[in-house]
Write a protein that holds these residues in place. Structure first.
Motif, PDB file in Angstrom:
ATOM      1  N   ASN A 189       9.880  -6.063  -2.287  1.00 25.16           N
ATOM      2  CA  ASN A 189      11.248  -5.117  -3.040  1.00 25.16           C
ATOM      3  C   ASN A 189      12.332  -4.813  -2.113  1.00 25.16           C
ATOM      4  O   ASN A 189      12.546  -4.326  -1.092  1.00 25.16           O
TER       5      ASN A 189
ATOM      6  N   HIS B 205      -0.243   7.721  -7.835  1.00 23.43           N
ATOM      7  CA  HIS B 205      -0.052   7.075  -6.641  1.00 23.43           C
ATOM      8  C   HIS B 205       0.041   8.633  -5.485  1.00 23.43           C
ATOM      9  O   HIS B 205       0.266   9.908  -5.842  1.00 23.43           O
TER      10      HIS B 205
ATOM     11  N   PRO C 192      11.962  -0.426  -6.351  1.00 21.90           N
ATOM     12  CA  PRO C 192      12.056  -0.323  -7.563  1.00 21.90           C
ATOM     13  C   PRO C 192      11.988   0.687  -9.079  1.00 21.90           C
ATOM     14  O   PRO C 192      12.255   2.128  -8.910  1.00 21.90           O
TER      15      PRO C 192
ATOM     16  N   TYR D  63       0.068  -0.412  -4.433  1.00 22.52           N
ATOM     17  CA  TYR D  63       1.074   0.685  -5.319  1.00 22.52           C
ATOM     18  C   TYR D  63       0.681   2.049  -4.765  1.00 22.52           C
ATOM     19  O   TYR D  63       1.141   2.700  -5.564  1.00 22.52           O
TER      20      TYR D  63
ATOM     21  N   SER E 275      14.825  -3.152  -3.183  1.00 21.60           N
ATOM     22  CA  SER E 275      15.363  -1.941  -3.561  1.00 21.60           C
ATOM     23  C   SER E 275      14.379  -1.632  -3.926  1.00 21.60           C
ATOM     24  O   SER E 275      13.165  -1.933  -4.348  1.00 21.60           O
TER      25      SER E 275
ATOM     26  N   CYS F  47       4.539  11.354 -11.646  1.00 23.25           N
ATOM     27  CA  CYS F  47       3.431  10.248 -10.688  1.00 23.25           C
ATOM     28  C   CYS F  47       2.681  10.469  -9.383  1.00 23.25           C
ATOM     29  O   CYS F  47       1.702   9.542  -9.562  1.00 23.25           O
ATOM     30  N   LEU F  48       2.757  12.056  -8.660  1.00 26.72           N
ATOM     31  CA  LEU F  48       1.248  11.588  -7.708  1.00 26.72           C
ATOM     32  C   LEU F  48       0.203  12.113  -8.446  1.00 26.72           C
ATOM     33  O   LEU F  48      -0.643  12.414  -7.863  1.00 26.72           O
TER      34      LEU F  48
ATOM     35  N   ASN G  27       7.183   1.718   2.992  1.00 27.00           N
ATOM     36  CA  ASN G  27       6.769   0.926   4.366  1.00 27.00           C
ATOM     37  C   ASN G  27       8.415   1.447   4.842  1.00 27.00           C
ATOM     38  O   ASN G  27      10.321   1.155   4.481  1.00 27.00           O
TER      39      ASN G  27
ATOM     40  N   CYS H  84      10.763  11.926  -7.866  1.00 21.91           N
ATOM     41  CA  CYS H  84      11.004  10.668  -7.373  1.00 21.91           C
ATOM     42  C   CYS H  84      11.789   9.946  -8.644  1.00 21.91           C
ATOM     43  O   CYS H  84      12.256   8.629  -7.171  1.00 21.91           O
TER      44      CYS H  84
ATOM     45  N   LEU I 146      14.448   2.442   4.277  1.00 24.98           N
ATOM     46  CA  LEU I 146      13.416   3.687   3.916  1.00 24.98           C
ATOM     47  C   LEU I 146      12.521   4.262   4.935  1.00 24.98           C
ATOM     48  O   LEU I 146      12.629   3.149   5.878  1.00 24.98           O
TER      49      LEU I 146
ATOM     50  N   CYS J  26      15.021   7.654  -6.690  1.00 20.81           N
ATOM     51  CA  CYS J  26      14.954   6.713  -6.106  1.00 20.81           C
ATOM     52  C   CYS J  26      14.639   5.384  -6.946  1.00 20.81           C
ATOM     53  O   CYS J  26      15.283   4.884  -7.294  1.00 20.81           O
ATOM     54  N   HIS J  27      13.222   6.405  -7.922  1.00 17.44           N
ATOM     55  CA  HIS J  27      13.112   5.078  -8.819  1.00 17.44           C
ATOM     56  C   HIS J  27      13.511   5.588 -10.342  1.00 17.44           C
ATOM     57  O   HIS J  27      12.485   5.809 -11.427  1.00 17.44           O
TER      58      HIS J  27
ATOM     59  N   HIS K 284       0.784  -1.048  -0.299  1.00 17.79           N
ATOM     60  CA  HIS K 284       0.147   0.225   0.150  1.00 17.79           C
ATOM     61  C   HIS K 284       1.269   1.190   0.069  1.00 17.79           C
ATOM     62  O   HIS K 284       0.243   2.183  -0.035  1.00 17.79           O
ATOM     63  N   GLY K 285       2.252   1.475  -0.017  1.00 12.84           N
ATOM     64  CA  GLY K 285       2.594   2.603  -0.635  1.00 12.84           C
ATOM     65  C   GLY K 285       4.163   2.007   0.351  1.00 12.84           C
ATOM     66  O   GLY K 285       4.418   1.275   0.188  1.00 12.84           O
TER      67      GLY K 285
ATOM     68  N   PHE L  30      20.283  12.216  -3.714  1.00 14.83           N
ATOM     69  CA  PHE L  30      19.663  12.669  -4.984  1.00 14.83           C
ATOM     70  C   PHE L  30      20.589  13.917  -5.671  1.00 14.83           C
ATOM     71  O   PHE L  30      21.671  14.229  -5.289  1.00 14.83           O
TER      72      PHE L  30
HETATM   73  C1  HEC Z   1      14.201   7.795  -0.631  1.00 17.05           C
HETATM   74  C2  HEC Z   1      14.218   6.954  -1.530  1.00 17.05           C
HETATM   75  C3  HEC Z   1      12.769   6.845  -2.221  1.00 17.05           C
HETATM   76  C4  HEC Z   1      12.401   8.542  -3.139  1.00 17.05           C
HETATM   77  C5  HEC Z   1      12.330   9.725  -3.076  1.00 17.05           C
HETATM   78  C6  HEC Z   1      10.981   7.552  -3.612  1.00 17.05           C
HETATM   79  N1  HEC Z   1      10.354   6.665  -3.122  1.00 17.05           N
HETATM   80 FE1  HEC Z   1       9.431   4.945  -3.451  1.00 17.05          FE
HETATM   81  N2  HEC Z   1       9.754   3.224  -3.230  1.00 17.05           N
HETATM   82  C7  HEC Z   1      11.648   3.469  -2.535  1.00 17.05           C
HETATM   83  C8  HEC Z   1      11.673   2.400  -2.022  1.00 17.05           C
HETATM   84  C9  HEC Z   1      13.138   1.785  -1.274  1.00 17.05           C
HETATM   85  C10 HEC Z   1      10.443   1.427  -2.365  1.00 17.05           C
HETATM   86  C11 HEC Z   1      10.502  -0.186  -1.821  1.00 17.05           C
HETATM   87  C12 HEC Z   1      10.126  -0.776  -0.289  1.00 17.05           C
HETATM   88  C13 HEC Z   1       8.340  -0.462  -0.368  1.00 17.05           C
HETATM   89  O1  HEC Z   1       7.641  -1.008  -1.251  1.00 17.05           O
HETATM   90  O2  HEC Z   1       8.040  -0.602   0.712  1.00 17.05           O
HETATM   91  C14 HEC Z   1       9.824   2.365  -2.641  1.00 17.05           C
HETATM   92  C15 HEC Z   1       9.041   1.208  -2.871  1.00 17.05           C
HETATM   93  C16 HEC Z   1       7.620   2.159  -4.581  1.00 17.05           C
HETATM   94  C17 HEC Z   1       6.322   2.091  -4.605  1.00 17.05           C
HETATM   95  C18 HEC Z   1       5.621   0.946  -4.326  1.00 17.05           C
HETATM   96  C19 HEC Z   1       4.895   0.223  -3.430  1.00 17.05           C
HETATM   97  C20 HEC Z   1       4.424  -0.846  -3.379  1.00 17.05           C
HETATM   98  O3  HEC Z   1       3.593  -0.792  -2.468  1.00 17.05           O
HETATM   99  O4  HEC Z   1       4.903  -1.974  -3.838  1.00 17.05           O
HETATM  100  C21 HEC Z   1       5.690   2.984  -5.411  1.00 17.05           C
HETATM  101  C22 HEC Z   1       4.503   3.237  -5.735  1.00 17.05           C
HETATM  102  C23 HEC Z   1       6.513   4.252  -5.112  1.00 17.05           C
HETATM  103  N3  HEC Z   1       7.952   3.705  -4.221  1.00 17.05           N
HETATM  104  C24 HEC Z   1       6.122   5.492  -5.638  1.00 17.05           C
HETATM  105  C25 HEC Z   1       7.023   6.383  -5.115  1.00 17.05           C
HETATM  106  C26 HEC Z   1       6.785   7.915  -5.328  1.00 17.05           C
HETATM  107  C27 HEC Z   1       5.664   8.163  -6.446  1.00 17.05           C
HETATM  108  C28 HEC Z   1       7.705   8.821  -5.538  1.00 17.05           C
HETATM  109  C29 HEC Z   1       7.655  10.372  -5.612  1.00 17.05           C
HETATM  110  C30 HEC Z   1       6.546  11.169  -4.608  1.00 17.05           C
HETATM  111  C31 HEC Z   1       8.919   7.475  -4.468  1.00 17.05           C
HETATM  112  N4  HEC Z   1       8.577   6.408  -4.659  1.00 17.05           N
HETATM  113  C32 HEC Z   1      10.249   8.293  -3.694  1.00 17.05           C
HETATM  114  C33 HEC Z   1      11.938   4.562  -2.585  1.00 17.05           C
HETATM  115  C34 HEC Z   1      11.909   5.625  -2.583  1.00 17.05           C
END
Ligand code: HEC
Ligand code: HEC
Ligand code: HEC
Ligand code: HEC
Length: 344
Positions: free
Chosen positions: A58, A270, A62, A279, A60, A266-267, A44, A172, A71, A175-176, A41-42, A138
């Protein structure tokens, strides 16, 4: 989180409590039990003292390499809030003192003597939390946006509008890096000029369609009231007087080429933190219709292909209290706020 009861906060980023809610259901008589794990759900955040564990699927981020085990809140927010927005619009980590938050319509405008904080104290170029190695630092600046000061509220009667300005998709991608670009996961543009991702701006046809779309089967909307907080877009500007005026004087207006280059980001789909859906989506993208018989949930039924295990109270909260009757009784997914037909 007790069964059937949703988390309480309705802030734009989303309540991390959704990470503690796992749902199971049967779609029909032949399919095996389906599930939507809390983990999905987002973000973790690992916060052991509050029972939040690192993601179990995950290892790391994705499409990137940021380790899930590290995290936390300070992965994204700079606890010392050193990133500041200056009078000339630049972002720096030193220079003029930070006078106040820069996140709100009520925040001061930076001047010759003082700067304001970055949006939500988010980290920018070079940011890496203490104890992490430099390779994860970053590459992109904090995004530009303005939130209303009453941002944590029910949207039962009126919307909460954050004026998302620009830079969210790039941020975003800190990291992605390789998400949705054809090398990883579902393919979709998300405009980010700093990272060179220029696709994703809304053309005139899509802007008009966004303005007209109210719900499935109803295209009678107009530009002045078209904004929908469950499907936001980036206004496409870093001009804070435009962003502040949108939050205060026309909080529901749709994408407008006079303000900038509106774009999908992205937002748009998400939430920054977490949501009630897989997600961290703003709506349930795992079902063909988000309402059934005018309701979000199918809580009393044996088979729940649309409600997917959520109680009406939970689904309503996941939609920020938007009444289900605002939608068509058989409302399609919200990709249709931008697309007349969703390309395959
Ligand atoms: C500091 C690093 C970092 C940033 C910046 C970041 N993420 Fe992530 N994100 C992660 C990591 C690590 C995971 C994998 C762990 C998890 O799913 O909880 C993840 C997982 C996700 C997932 C999968 C969630 C799931 O439940 O499977 C989504 C969707 C996502 N990120 C969207 C975003 C969006 C949109 C932004 C910008 C607003 C963003 N992330 C910014 C580190 C980051
Ligand atoms: C993956 C990056 C990321 C992580 C991790 C993260 N945040 Fe955020 N946070 C954001 C973003 C992006 C926003 C802006 C959301 C918006 O305006 O739509 C935000 C907004 C906020 C806000 C403003 C209210 C809101 O929800 O919009 C608060 C308060 C906040 N975060 C606190 C926290 C705390 C506390 C933690 C750890 C428990 C945390 N954040 C972890 C990215 C993150
Ligand atoms: C048009 C809507 C949309 C946009 C825009 C979008 N996403 Fe997604 N995202 C999705 C959907 C839908 C999924 C689930 C895909 C699936 O089921 O495989 C997803 C999945 C993800 C995942 C999880 C991937 C996995 O395999 O666990 C991450 C991470 C993510 N998105 C990050 C981002 C980031 C970062 C951006 C901006 C650069 C972004 N998304 C823009 C709709 C979107
Ligand atoms: C905020 C507006 C917006 C939303 C919401 C949105 N899209 Fe898009 N989508 C765009 C834009 C802009 C493009 C690029 C221009 C175009 O192809 O028309 C695009 C392109 C696409 C493409 C073509 C991608 C490619 O590179 O070939 C697909 C497929 C797609 N969208 C599917 C979806 C799905 C599925 C959803 C819901 C999960 C969704 N879109 C939600 C704005 C949006």
């Amino acid at each position: 989180m007790p069964f059937g009861t949703p988390p309480k906060q309705l802030s734009p980023g989303g309540d991390f409590g959704w990470l503690k809610k796992t749902y199971t259901w049967y779609a029909d008589v032949v399919s095996p039990m389906a599930s939507s794990a809390g983990d999905r759900h987002g973000h973790n955040i690992s916060a052991q003292d509050f029972g939040f564990q690192a993601d179990s699927k995950n290892a790391s981020a994705p499409g990137g390499s940021y380790p899930s085990s590290a995290l936390s809140c300070t992965s994204c927010h700079d606890p010392h809030g050193t990133y500041r927005r200056n009078q000339d619009g630049t972002i720096s980590t030193s220079g003029k003192p930070i006078r106040d938050s820069g996140s709100y319509d009520t925040s001061p405008t930076p001047d010759a003597q003082t700067s304001v904080g970055s949006y939500r104290m988010l980290g920018g170029t070079g940011y890496v939390p203490q104890g992490m190695t430099g390779g994860l630092a970053f590459s992109f600046a904090p995004p530009s946006a303005v939130a209303p000061s009453d941002y944590n509220r029910s949207e039962a009667t009126t919307l909460t509008r954050v004026a998302y300005g620009s830079g969210f998709s790039d941020w975003c991608r800190n990291c992605h890096t390789n998400i949705h670009n054809g090398t990883y996961s579902f393919k979709h543009p998300a405009a980010g000029f700093a990272s060179g991702a220029s696709a994703g701006t809304l053309d005139v046809t899509m802007i008009n369609y966004y303005d007209q779309y109210i719900k499935t089967g109803d295209l009678t909307g107009s530009a002045a009231t078209a904004y929908f907080s469950l499907v936001p877009f980036e206004i496409g500007t870093q001009n804070y007087s435009i962003l502040k005026s949108i939050v205060t004087t026309s909080p529901t207006k749709g994408p407008d080429l006079a303000d900038g280059s509106p774009a999908v980001m992205c937002l748009s789909c998400h939430r920054g933190h977490a949501s009630g859906w897989d997600y961290g989506m703003r709506w349930n993208s795992k079902t063909s219709q988000i309402t059934y018989n005018g309701k979000y949930s199918q809580e009393s039924l044996l088979y729940q292909p649309y409600g997917q295990g959520r109680t009406e109270a939970e689904a309503l909260q996941a939609y920020y209290q938007t009444p289900s009757l605002k939608f068509d009784p058989s409302q399609q997914g919200l990709c249709y706020k931008c697309h007349a037909t969703v390309p395959q």
